[in-house]
Design a protein around this motif. Sequence first.
Motif, PDB file in Angstrom:
ATOM      1  N   MET A 134     -13.344   6.237  10.184  1.00  0.00           N
ATOM      2  CA  MET A 134     -13.517   6.420   8.741  1.00  0.00           C
ATOM      3  C   MET A 134     -13.486   5.074   8.045  1.00  0.00           C
ATOM      4  SD  MET A 134     -11.077   8.538   6.124  1.00  0.00           S
ATOM      5  CE  MET A 134     -11.388   8.423   4.366  1.00  0.00           C
ATOM      6  N   PRO A 135     -14.434   4.778   7.162  1.00  0.00           N
ATOM      7  CA  PRO A 135     -14.421   3.496   6.441  1.00  0.00           C
ATOM      8  C   PRO A 135     -13.159   3.329   5.611  1.00  0.00           C
ATOM      9  CG  PRO A 135     -16.532   4.625   6.190  1.00  0.00           C
ATOM     10  CD  PRO A 135     -15.595   5.613   6.812  1.00  0.00           C
ATOM     11  N   ALA A 136     -12.744   2.076   5.434  1.00  0.00           N
ATOM     12  CA  ALA A 136     -11.566   1.807   4.612  1.00  0.00           C
ATOM     13  C   ALA A 136     -11.819   2.218   3.172  1.00  0.00           C
ATOM     14  CB  ALA A 136     -11.217   0.318   4.679  1.00  0.00           C
ATOM     15  N   LEU A 137     -10.772   2.635   2.480  1.00  0.00           N
ATOM     16  CA  LEU A 137     -10.888   2.986   1.072  1.00  0.00           C
ATOM     17  C   LEU A 137     -11.246   1.754   0.253  1.00  0.00           C
ATOM     18  CD1 LEU A 137      -7.683   5.198   0.698  1.00  0.00           C
ATOM     19  CD2 LEU A 137     -10.036   6.005   0.851  1.00  0.00           C
ATOM     20  N   THR A 138     -12.101   1.940  -0.749  1.00  0.00           N
ATOM     21  CA  THR A 138     -12.451   0.827  -1.634  1.00  0.00           C
ATOM     22  C   THR A 138     -11.217   0.331  -2.374  1.00  0.00           C
ATOM     23  OG1 THR A 138     -14.670   1.749  -1.932  1.00  0.00           O
ATOM     24  CG2 THR A 138     -13.934   0.096  -3.526  1.00  0.00           C
ATOM     25  N   VAL A 139     -10.436   1.270  -2.885  1.00  0.00           N
ATOM     26  CA  VAL A 139      -9.158   0.949  -3.517  1.00  0.00           C
ATOM     27  C   VAL A 139      -8.056   1.455  -2.593  1.00  0.00           C
ATOM     28  CG1 VAL A 139      -7.667   1.281  -5.514  1.00  0.00           C
ATOM     29  CG2 VAL A 139     -10.145   1.121  -5.825  1.00  0.00           C
ATOM     30  N   PRO A 140      -7.206   0.575  -2.075  1.00  0.00           N
ATOM     31  CA  PRO A 140      -6.204   1.001  -1.092  1.00  0.00           C
ATOM     32  C   PRO A 140      -5.105   1.866  -1.692  1.00  0.00           C
ATOM     33  CG  PRO A 140      -5.761  -1.234  -1.781  1.00  0.00           C
ATOM     34  CD  PRO A 140      -7.084  -0.856  -2.407  1.00  0.00           C
ATOM     35  N   LEU A 141      -4.493   2.664  -0.842  1.00  0.00           N
ATOM     36  CA  LEU A 141      -3.298   3.397  -1.236  1.00  0.00           C
ATOM     37  C   LEU A 141      -2.119   2.428  -1.253  1.00  0.00           C
ATOM     38  CD1 LEU A 141      -3.697   6.597   0.996  1.00  0.00           C
ATOM     39  CD2 LEU A 141      -4.428   6.283  -1.377  1.00  0.00           C
ATOM     40  N   ILE A 142      -1.232   2.610  -2.216  1.00  0.00           N
ATOM     41  CA  ILE A 142      -0.057   1.746  -2.339  1.00  0.00           C
ATOM     42  C   ILE A 142       1.191   2.538  -1.978  1.00  0.00           C
ATOM     43  CG2 ILE A 142       1.307   0.268  -3.851  1.00  0.00           C
ATOM     44  CD1 ILE A 142      -1.518  -0.779  -3.297  1.00  0.00           C
TER      45      ILE A 142
ATOM     46  N   GLN B 263      -9.854  -5.413  14.565  1.00  0.00           N
ATOM     47  CA  GLN B 263     -10.092  -4.729  15.843  1.00  0.00           C
ATOM     48  C   GLN B 263      -9.781  -3.238  15.725  1.00  0.00           C
ATOM     49  OE1 GLN B 263      -8.422  -6.580  19.490  1.00  0.00           O
ATOM     50  NE2 GLN B 263      -8.005  -8.356  18.203  1.00  0.00           N
ATOM     51  N   ILE B 264      -8.670  -2.940  15.083  1.00  0.00           N
ATOM     52  CA  ILE B 264      -8.272  -1.543  14.929  1.00  0.00           C
ATOM     53  C   ILE B 264      -9.242  -0.804  14.016  1.00  0.00           C
ATOM     54  CG2 ILE B 264      -6.467  -0.025  14.010  1.00  0.00           C
ATOM     55  CD1 ILE B 264      -4.421  -2.044  15.086  1.00  0.00           C
ATOM     56  N   ARG B 265      -9.714  -1.455  12.980  1.00  0.00           N
ATOM     57  CA  ARG B 265     -10.714  -0.830  12.104  1.00  0.00           C
ATOM     58  C   ARG B 265     -11.953  -0.442  12.906  1.00  0.00           C
ATOM     59  NH1 ARG B 265     -11.481   2.595   8.837  1.00  0.00           N
ATOM     60  NH2 ARG B 265      -9.761   1.726   7.630  1.00  0.00           N
ATOM     61  N   ASN B 266     -12.408  -1.314  13.774  1.00  0.00           N
ATOM     62  CA  ASN B 266     -13.576  -1.010  14.601  1.00  0.00           C
ATOM     63  C   ASN B 266     -13.289   0.138  15.567  1.00  0.00           C
ATOM     64  OD1 ASN B 266     -15.122  -3.039  13.401  1.00  0.00           O
ATOM     65  ND2 ASN B 266     -14.485  -4.593  14.881  1.00  0.00           N
ATOM     66  N   MET B 267     -12.077   0.151  16.125  1.00  0.00           N
ATOM     67  CA  MET B 267     -11.687   1.232  17.026  1.00  0.00           C
ATOM     68  C   MET B 267     -11.654   2.571  16.297  1.00  0.00           C
ATOM     69  SD  MET B 267      -8.593  -0.842  18.966  1.00  0.00           S
ATOM     70  CE  MET B 267      -7.873   0.578  19.797  1.00  0.00           C
ATOM     71  N   VAL B 268     -11.088   2.571  15.093  1.00  0.00           N
ATOM     72  CA  VAL B 268     -10.982   3.797  14.293  1.00  0.00           C
ATOM     73  C   VAL B 268     -12.362   4.295  13.887  1.00  0.00           C
ATOM     74  CG1 VAL B 268     -10.262   4.678  12.039  1.00  0.00           C
ATOM     75  CG2 VAL B 268      -8.639   3.409  13.464  1.00  0.00           C
ATOM     76  N   ASP B 269     -13.218   3.397  13.410  1.00  0.00           N
ATOM     77  CA  ASP B 269     -14.551   3.806  12.986  1.00  0.00           C
ATOM     78  C   ASP B 269     -15.339   4.420  14.135  1.00  0.00           C
ATOM     79  OD1 ASP B 269     -13.958   2.925  10.467  1.00  0.00           O
ATOM     80  OD2 ASP B 269     -15.155   1.087  10.574  1.00  0.00           O
ATOM     81  N   ALA B 270     -15.094   3.934  15.341  1.00  0.00           N
ATOM     82  CA  ALA B 270     -15.809   4.449  16.511  1.00  0.00           C
ATOM     83  C   ALA B 270     -15.397   5.888  16.834  1.00  0.00           C
ATOM     84  CB  ALA B 270     -15.558   3.554  17.718  1.00  0.00           C
ATOM     85  N   THR B 271     -14.184   6.284  16.425  1.00  0.00           N
ATOM     86  CA  THR B 271     -13.721   7.649  16.702  1.00  0.00           C
ATOM     87  C   THR B 271     -14.313   8.663  15.731  1.00  0.00           C
ATOM     88  OG1 THR B 271     -11.769   7.618  15.235  1.00  0.00           O
ATOM     89  CG2 THR B 271     -11.496   6.717  17.481  1.00  0.00           C
ATOM     90  N   GLY B 272     -14.647   8.223  14.520  1.00  0.00           N
ATOM     91  CA  GLY B 272     -15.124   9.142  13.499  1.00  0.00           C
ATOM     92  C   GLY B 272     -14.028   9.986  12.892  1.00  0.00           C
TER      93      GLY B 272
END
Length: 223
Positions: free
Chosen positions: A1-9, A162-171
């Motif tokens: 899943m793509p990162a949120l444009t505005v992050p959660l705090i 690296q983790i972002r790429n791993m997560v995006d690959a899972t869907g």
Amino acid sequence: MPALTVPLIAPSILSADCARFGEEIKAVDEQGADWIHLDVMDGHFVPNMTFGPVIVKALRPYSRLFFDVHLMIEPVDLFIEPFAKAGADQILFHIEAGPHAHRTLQTIKSFGIKAGIVLCPSTPAQAISEILDLVDTILVMTVNPGFGGQQFLESQLSKINQIRNMVDATGRDIRISVDGGITAKTAPLVINAGADVLVAGTSIYGQKDYRQAMNALRGQDVK
């Protein structure tokens, strides 16, 4: 899943006034926090001690926000049920805290709450490759766990990516959270690397205006 444009705090109450935890949680809730981050330390896995499930239960009535409980303890499994019943919406534990992370994640989910895994700075991203099907949140420590107010480790930016790429690959809908030295200056770095949840203590609770502090982390207008 793509990162949120505005992050959660997720304000960390470790940096709040411990004599007024309930009021401090209510304050950031009213000022725009998304999650509440609760750091549990045992003086064994990390060189500090904080609180247990009794305190989490006592704080639960002060906010309906998502309670993100970070267990810096060893062993973990014995304490999952008490924290789940105390009101945790998510329990995170360290991949370094035991050999059976898969079982621990399953146990957390058996209580109907979300499960997360945490990586210390010295732990590579690949360590969690076999459990991505079970995690809801991956927390990357950008300081060594145990104390608040430490200096941000820029070496962790490549791990976040690296983790972002791993997560995006899972869907899958997996959040990437960061904790340690998060300020208005370092927040853009971790967001650009792929994080979408920012855990922050002193950069929120060390400020007079909590709303302004959280908006600064989001990169929003702080006027």
